[in-house]
Motif scaffolding. Structure first.
Motif, PDB file in Angstrom:
ATOM      1  N   HIS A  71       1.029  -1.194  -0.053  1.00 52.56           N
ATOM      2  CA  HIS A  71       0.094  -0.119   0.042  1.00 52.56           C
ATOM      3  C   HIS A  71       0.800   1.278  -0.132  1.00 52.56           C
ATOM      4  CE1 HIS A  71      -3.632  -2.455   0.700  1.00 52.56           C
ATOM      5  NE2 HIS A  71      -4.246  -1.405   0.464  1.00 52.56           N
ATOM      6  N   ASP A  72       2.112   1.316   0.507  1.00 48.78           N
ATOM      7  CA  ASP A  72       3.106   2.372   0.469  1.00 48.78           C
ATOM      8  C   ASP A  72       3.470   2.609  -0.782  1.00 48.78           C
ATOM      9  OD1 ASP A  72       2.803   2.779   3.155  1.00 48.78           O
ATOM     10  OD2 ASP A  72       4.748   1.995   3.600  1.00 48.78           O
ATOM     11  N   MET A  73       3.423   1.675  -1.749  1.00 51.76           N
ATOM     12  CA  MET A  73       4.136   1.834  -3.116  1.00 51.76           C
ATOM     13  C   MET A  73       3.242   1.909  -4.425  1.00 51.76           C
ATOM     14  SD  MET A  73       7.246  -0.809  -2.233  1.00 51.76           S
ATOM     15  CE  MET A  73       8.027  -1.134  -0.743  1.00 51.76           C
ATOM     16  N   VAL A  74       2.003   1.302  -4.285  1.00 50.14           N
ATOM     17  CA  VAL A  74       0.991   1.085  -5.209  1.00 50.14           C
ATOM     18  C   VAL A  74      -0.249   1.994  -4.670  1.00 50.14           C
ATOM     19  CG1 VAL A  74      -0.172  -0.231  -6.873  1.00 50.14           C
ATOM     20  CG2 VAL A  74       2.128  -1.054  -6.099  1.00 50.14           C
ATOM     21  N   ASP A  75      -0.904   2.604  -5.775  1.00 49.38           N
ATOM     22  CA  ASP A  75      -2.127   3.226  -5.325  1.00 49.38           C
ATOM     23  C   ASP A  75      -3.228   2.222  -4.787  1.00 49.38           C
ATOM     24  OD1 ASP A  75      -4.593   4.596  -5.208  1.00 49.38           O
ATOM     25  OD2 ASP A  75      -5.024   4.970  -7.532  1.00 49.38           O
ATOM     26  N   PRO A  76      -3.509   2.486  -3.553  1.00 45.07           N
ATOM     27  CA  PRO A  76      -4.615   1.403  -3.028  1.00 45.07           C
ATOM     28  C   PRO A  76      -5.955   1.342  -3.801  1.00 45.07           C
ATOM     29  CG  PRO A  76      -3.720   2.976  -1.280  1.00 45.07           C
ATOM     30  CD  PRO A  76      -3.072   3.443  -2.602  1.00 45.07           C
ATOM     31  N   ASP A  77      -6.211   1.869  -4.349  1.00 42.89           N
ATOM     32  CA  ASP A  77      -7.483   1.856  -5.486  1.00 42.89           C
ATOM     33  C   ASP A  77      -7.182   0.748  -6.482  1.00 42.89           C
ATOM     34  OD1 ASP A  77      -8.990   3.626  -3.673  1.00 42.89           O
ATOM     35  OD2 ASP A  77      -8.481   5.185  -4.818  1.00 42.89           O
ATOM     36  N   SER A  78      -5.954   0.522  -6.852  1.00 41.84           N
ATOM     37  CA  SER A  78      -5.697  -0.275  -7.842  1.00 41.84           C
ATOM     38  C   SER A  78      -5.387  -1.601  -7.439  1.00 41.84           C
ATOM     39  CB  SER A  78      -4.449   0.163  -8.884  1.00 41.84           C
ATOM     40  OG  SER A  78      -3.403   0.224  -8.155  1.00 41.84           O
ATOM     41  N   ILE A  79      -4.975  -1.756  -6.091  1.00 49.06           N
ATOM     42  CA  ILE A  79      -4.703  -3.118  -5.650  1.00 49.06           C
ATOM     43  C   ILE A  79      -5.767  -4.247  -5.982  1.00 49.06           C
ATOM     44  CG2 ILE A  79      -3.877  -4.375  -3.776  1.00 49.06           C
ATOM     45  CD1 ILE A  79      -2.361  -1.834  -2.733  1.00 49.06           C
ATOM     46  N   PRO A  80      -6.857  -3.784  -5.621  1.00 50.19           N
ATOM     47  CA  PRO A  80      -7.939  -5.006  -5.950  1.00 50.19           C
ATOM     48  C   PRO A  80      -8.053  -5.259  -7.322  1.00 50.19           C
ATOM     49  CG  PRO A  80      -8.923  -3.272  -4.541  1.00 50.19           C
ATOM     50  CD  PRO A  80      -7.461  -2.926  -4.946  1.00 50.19           C
ATOM     51  N   LYS A  81      -7.821  -4.458  -8.193  1.00 48.71           N
ATOM     52  CA  LYS A  81      -7.944  -4.787  -9.650  1.00 48.71           C
ATOM     53  C   LYS A  81      -6.637  -5.560 -10.110  1.00 48.71           C
ATOM     54  CE  LYS A  81     -10.401  -0.726 -11.364  1.00 48.71           C
ATOM     55  NZ  LYS A  81     -10.339   0.545 -12.120  1.00 48.71           N
ATOM     56  N   LEU A  82      -5.434  -5.103  -9.664  1.00 44.31           N
ATOM     57  CA  LEU A  82      -4.162  -6.110  -9.926  1.00 44.31           C
ATOM     58  C   LEU A  82      -4.335  -7.483  -9.158  1.00 44.31           C
ATOM     59  CD1 LEU A  82      -1.538  -3.174  -9.267  1.00 44.31           C
ATOM     60  CD2 LEU A  82      -2.339  -4.010 -11.385  1.00 44.31           C
TER      61      LEU A  82
END
Length: 351
Positions: free
Chosen positions: A209-220
């Motif tokens: 979460h520190d390195m990737v947009d949290p909103d994009s993590i579920p999609k990834l």
């Protein structure tokens, strides 16, 4: 620019000299010396020399060897400012430690290496060993990062993984760690699979979460671009074009470690992190991270990077705590050996 004047002759360590450092006009003295001279005070506490500032000139008077070191330190700090690195007391202390240890790499080279720029911040190594760790990940297919808590083992590996994904060097990131407390038998725990494994994998999510947009993590994660799973779920797979991180590897068994390493596929990179002083396995069970060092040390394209308490980048007390535990463990070794010998002799007598 540096001007040097010898004030006395004699033994080099005792010879007094005066060095004048002229700071370029394009650098703010406030940035170099800190607000209210905070950074200057860090330097003054580290040396016996007299340090005076006037305008854009810093005059250092003291033992020749020490004034030269002060001059080199300010030169490195100016280079850090040129590279856009904000100076902090920690950066000053780490730069000085590297200069005193006469490392091949200059502090400015270490502290300006950009691993990942994300969400308005840049992740960089803060110690020489951390830079060597990051460099090793670039050069080798499998890298073991072994060291105490707070040395940035997992965080830097995660940053390299995200960078590799951004640069399209890999197609996915796989993060895993052993669920030791549940003995990998997650089916006995209540809830969905996510709820079962979440407590064990939460530290990996936090770093992500520190390195990737949290909103994009579920999609990834939904697309399989980022996968976070317990180690037991790696069995039987071949992982191609992936950046794979095994965290808390000291809690693997030798069999689990072998299983994990043999998942390596084409175009992949593996980073294994752990702290051999914090093994949570049942008593008598050998750590896979300890065993693997005996087996794979010296194998081509596999690198072991060992970090120490000097590489801790958390609160300064963490370094003191790690060192205190190390000293305690060293004093306990004779007691443990003596106890084992006593138990052995008692068993013989009982026969």
């Amino acid at each position: 620019m540096v001007e040097s004047t010898h004030l006395e002759r004699g033994d080099r360590a005792a010879t007094r000299s005066q060095i004048k450092i002229v700071v370029p006009d394009d650098h703010s003295m406030v940035s170099l010396l800190g607000s209210r001279d905070e950074l200057l005070h860090v330097v003054e506490r580290a040396f016996h020399s007299d340090i005076h500032v006037r305008g854009n000139e810093i005059t250092v008077t003291g033992a020749e060897a020490e004034t030269e070191l002060v001059s080199r330190l300010f030169a490195e700090l100016i280079e850090l400012l040129k590279g856009g690195t904000p100076l902090t007391p920690d950066a000053v202390e780490r730069s000085l430690a590297m200069l005193r240890n006469q490392t091949e790499e200059r502090p400015a080279e270490v502290l300006t290496l950009d691993v990942l720029s994300s969400r308005g911040r840049t992740i960089r190594p803060k110690t020489l060993n951390q830079k060597r760790y990051v460099d090793a990940i670039d050069k080798h297919t499998i890298v073991f990062g072994i060291g105490p808590a707070g040395t940035g083992k997992t965080y830097l590996a995660m940053a390299k993984a995200v960078r590799a994904l951004q640069d399209k060097q890999v197609n996915r990131i796989i993060l895993t760690r052993p669920a030791v407390e549940a003995g990998e038998r997650l089916g006995f725990l209540p809830g969905t699979l996510y709820e079962k494994i979440d407590p064990y994998l939460r530290p990996l999510y936090d770093a992500l979460h520190d390195m990737v947009d949290p909103d994009s993590i579920p999609k990834l994660m939904g697309a399989g671009t980022i996968e976070v799973a317990p180690l037991g779920y790696m069995r039987g797979r071949t992982l191609n074009d992936s950046f794979i991180i095994l965290d808390e590897a000291q809690n693997t068994t030798p069999e689990q470690m072998k299983m994990f390493l043999t998942r390596l596929g084409f175009g992949s990179k593996v980073v294994v992190t752990g702290d051999v002083t914090q093994v949570d396995l049942p008593s008598g069970q050998r750590s896979g991270l300890r065993v693997v060092q005996e087996i794979l040390e010296g194998v081509d394209d596999i690198h072991f990077c060992r970090l120490t308490s000097h590489d801790v980048v958390r609160h300064k007390l963490v370094t003191d705590i790690v060192n205190a535990y190390n000293r305690y463990d060293e004093t306990r070794v004779p007691e443990i050996k003596q106890g084992a010998a006593g138990r052995g002799s008692s068993r013989k007598r009982g026969r």
